[in-house]
Design an enzyme around this catalytic site. Structure first.
Site, PDB file in Angstrom:
ATOM      1  N   ASP A  90       0.870  -1.174   0.000  1.00 21.43           N
ATOM      2  CA  ASP A  90       0.000   0.000   0.000  1.00 21.43           C
ATOM      3  C   ASP A  90       0.910   1.229   0.000  1.00 21.43           C
ATOM      4  O   ASP A  90       2.126   1.112   0.136  1.00 21.43           O
ATOM      5  CB  ASP A  90      -0.960  -0.036   1.189  1.00 21.43           C
ATOM      6  CG  ASP A  90      -0.254   0.187   2.509  1.00 21.43           C
ATOM      7  OD1 ASP A  90       0.983   0.349   2.522  1.00 21.43           O
ATOM      8  OD2 ASP A  90      -0.946   0.194   3.542  1.00 21.43           O
ATOM      9  N   ASP A 263      -7.974  -7.375   0.602  1.00 24.27           N
ATOM     10  CA  ASP A 263      -7.021  -7.601   1.688  1.00 24.27           C
ATOM     11  C   ASP A 263      -7.721  -7.248   2.988  1.00 24.27           C
ATOM     12  O   ASP A 263      -8.582  -6.363   3.004  1.00 24.27           O
ATOM     13  CB  ASP A 263      -5.784  -6.698   1.546  1.00 24.27           C
ATOM     14  CG  ASP A 263      -6.069  -5.288   2.014  1.00 24.27           C
ATOM     15  OD1 ASP A 263      -6.723  -4.533   1.254  1.00 24.27           O
ATOM     16  OD2 ASP A 263      -5.694  -4.934   3.141  1.00 24.27           O
ATOM     17  N   CYS A 301     -12.332 -29.673   6.699  1.00 23.59           N
ATOM     18  CA  CYS A 301     -11.318 -28.665   6.366  1.00 23.59           C
ATOM     19  C   CYS A 301      -9.970 -29.361   6.210  1.00 23.59           C
ATOM     20  O   CYS A 301      -9.597 -30.196   7.024  1.00 23.59           O
ATOM     21  CB  CYS A 301     -11.250 -27.591   7.441  1.00 23.59           C
ATOM     22  SG  CYS A 301      -9.942 -26.374   7.137  1.00 23.59           S
ATOM     23  N   CYS A 303      -6.967 -27.903   6.237  1.00 23.74           N
ATOM     24  CA  CYS A 303      -5.818 -27.141   6.740  1.00 23.74           C
ATOM     25  C   CYS A 303      -5.019 -27.999   7.727  1.00 23.74           C
ATOM     26  O   CYS A 303      -5.527 -28.991   8.263  1.00 23.74           O
ATOM     27  CB  CYS A 303      -6.275 -25.841   7.392  1.00 23.74           C
ATOM     28  SG  CYS A 303      -6.749 -25.971   9.122  1.00 23.74           S
ATOM     29  N   CYS A 306      -6.705 -28.396  11.248  1.00 28.29           N
ATOM     30  CA  CYS A 306      -7.867 -29.304  11.293  1.00 28.29           C
ATOM     31  C   CYS A 306      -7.464 -30.754  11.007  1.00 28.29           C
ATOM     32  O   CYS A 306      -8.133 -31.680  11.465  1.00 28.29           O
ATOM     33  CB  CYS A 306      -8.939 -28.849  10.312  1.00 28.29           C
ATOM     34  SG  CYS A 306      -9.771 -27.346  10.858  1.00 28.29           S
ATOM     35  N   HIS A 332      -5.782 -22.012  10.329  1.00 27.69           N
ATOM     36  CA  HIS A 332      -7.125 -22.387   9.873  1.00 27.69           C
ATOM     37  C   HIS A 332      -7.823 -21.209   9.190  1.00 27.69           C
ATOM     38  O   HIS A 332      -8.385 -21.361   8.104  1.00 27.69           O
ATOM     39  CB  HIS A 332      -7.985 -22.901  11.031  1.00 27.69           C
ATOM     40  CG  HIS A 332      -9.418 -23.042  10.637  1.00 27.69           C
ATOM     41  ND1 HIS A 332      -9.895 -24.110   9.902  1.00 27.69           N
ATOM     42  CD2 HIS A 332     -10.481 -22.199  10.797  1.00 27.69           C
ATOM     43  CE1 HIS A 332     -11.178 -23.934   9.641  1.00 27.69           C
ATOM     44  NE2 HIS A 332     -11.557 -22.787  10.177  1.00 27.69           N
TER      45      HIS A 332
HETATM   46 ZN    ZN Z   1      -9.057 -25.891   9.221  1.00 23.78          ZN
END
Ligand code: ZN
Length: 387
Positions: A90, A263, A301, A303, A306, A332
């Site tokens: 930015d 963002d 999920c 990730c 998880c 996550h």
């Molecule tokens: Zn997750």
């Protein structure tokens, strides 16, 4: 530079591809915020695994600390933080107008005192572009005047005029090799000012266009109209970026309004308070209902958090202030935001974005309930029985 691959038939949503010096970015895209040359609590490998395509860096903060001499010696921001994918920086305008104390707006920039040690600094189009050149970001933003939500129509008009003049000055500055430069449209919640600003900024021929002056404390309907006023005046074949937004439901609605890039500090900031995002809304992972809940934060999920840890374990970590707890919720949440975007891209590709949008909005818990929960109200059953 930007390829428009597909447009939705039920909304203004678009599927696109933006090519930068450090790689290709598939849009719509969410950019995690790396204010101090780090996305809080996450290392580059974790960001990669979360599906992050591009991150944001802050000119104002990096200029103050560690300063451009260090960045120059490091060989630019990518090398300094060892992030090899694209970076958008930015311009520092937003921070100068919101963070810095005692500022004096001058013809070619703003004189202000550092929020850190009170030293006198000056940032304008020339300085901002020079700093972003040293940072070596893939996308540099023009230096703009971002008024607060409480600004009068007269103040917004002055900000628009200054933003247009400063965008012209930014255009005259050299940029780093291959660096793209995006213009910014201001104009608050005023349709005529948004249109006027968009027309003047697009006439300067930037590589992409941002809608600024949103996420400055305005109510959501005002934010949506600010975007709706600006989008029709932006070129079809160039990327559009809504600055500082938003919640998962807002991202879906803004993509439907024709925005390609976003963002926001939300996924990592609220993670540090123990708030995790799920398809049914945000939940407090510190809550008592997780005490003996041995499911992952969100079933299905993919990730890292998880795949390996239970709600009961993460709740325990958060409640005893173990760093791993907030790191895993950050993982996550960052994965979740990237996944919402990649789902939108997949549905745009398949021509089913309209259905996805309806389903997502119908399932996602309204913000008022999430807020009530965060304020300590007894967690409602929906957050528990959501899976
Ligand atoms: Zn997750």
């Amino acid at each position: 530079m930007f390829e428009l691959l597909k447009t939705d038939t039920t909304s203004l949503a678009r599927l696109g591809r933006l090519t930068t010096t450090h790689g290709v970015v598939e849009t719509p895209v969410f950019m995690p915020v790396g204010t101090q040359a780090s996305v809080k609590a996450l290392d580059p490998r974790e960001l990669d695994e979360c599906g992050t395509q591009i991150i944001l860096g802050n000119t104002y903060h990096l200029h103050i600390r560690p300063g451009m001499d260090t960045i120059k010696q490091a060989g630019g921001l990518h090398r300094f933080m060892n992030w090899t994918k694209p970076i958008l920086t930015d311009s520092g305008g937003f921070q100068v107008f919101s963070l810095a104390k005692i500022r004096k707006i001058k013809a070619h920039g703003v004189e202000f005192r550092s929020h850190l040690d009170g030293s006198l600094l000056f940032l304008g189009p020339k300085e901002s572009m020079e700093i972003q050149r040293v940072l070596g970001s893939d996308i540099a933003m023009v230096f703009d005047d971002c008024p607060p939500h409480t600004a009068t129509a007269r103040e917004v008009r002055a900000a628009v005029e200054r933003t247009i003049r400063w965008a012209g000055e930014c255009r005259e500055q050299p940029s780093a090799d291959g660096q793209l430069v995006f213009g910014i449209v201001q104009g608050g919640a005023h349709a005529a000012l948004r249109e006027e600003c968009a027309k003047a900024i697009t006439a300067l021929k930037f590589d992409g266009y941002a809608i600024g002056g949103v996420s400055v404390g305005e109510p959501e309907p005002e934010m949506m109209s600010a975007v709706e006023y600006a989008v029709p005046h932006l070129p079809e074949d160039q990327p559009r970026y809504a600055m500082g937004l938003g919640t998962p439901a807002q991202l879906v609605e803004l993509v439907a309004r024709g925005v390609d890039m976003f963002d926001c500090v939300l996924p990592t900031r609220v993670a540090r308070n123990g708030t995790a995002f799920t398809r049914r809304g945000a939940v407090s992972a510190k809550g008592g209902m997780f005490k003996a809940d041995f499911r992952p934060i969100e079933e299905g999920c993919e990730c890292f958090a998880c795949q390996r840890f239970t709600r009961a374990y993460l709740r325990h970590l958060l409640n005893v202030n173990e760093i791993l707890g907030l790191r895993m919720v950050s993982v996550h949440n960052s994965f979740f935001f990237a996944k919402v975007m990649s789902d939108m891209r997949a549905h745009l590709q398949a021509g089913t974005f309209g259905e996805f949008r309806r389903e997502f909005i119908a399932t996602y818990v309204p913000t008022s309930r999430v807020l009530a929960q965060r304020k300590g109200a007894k967690p409602v059953d929906e957050t528990r029985g959501e899976e």
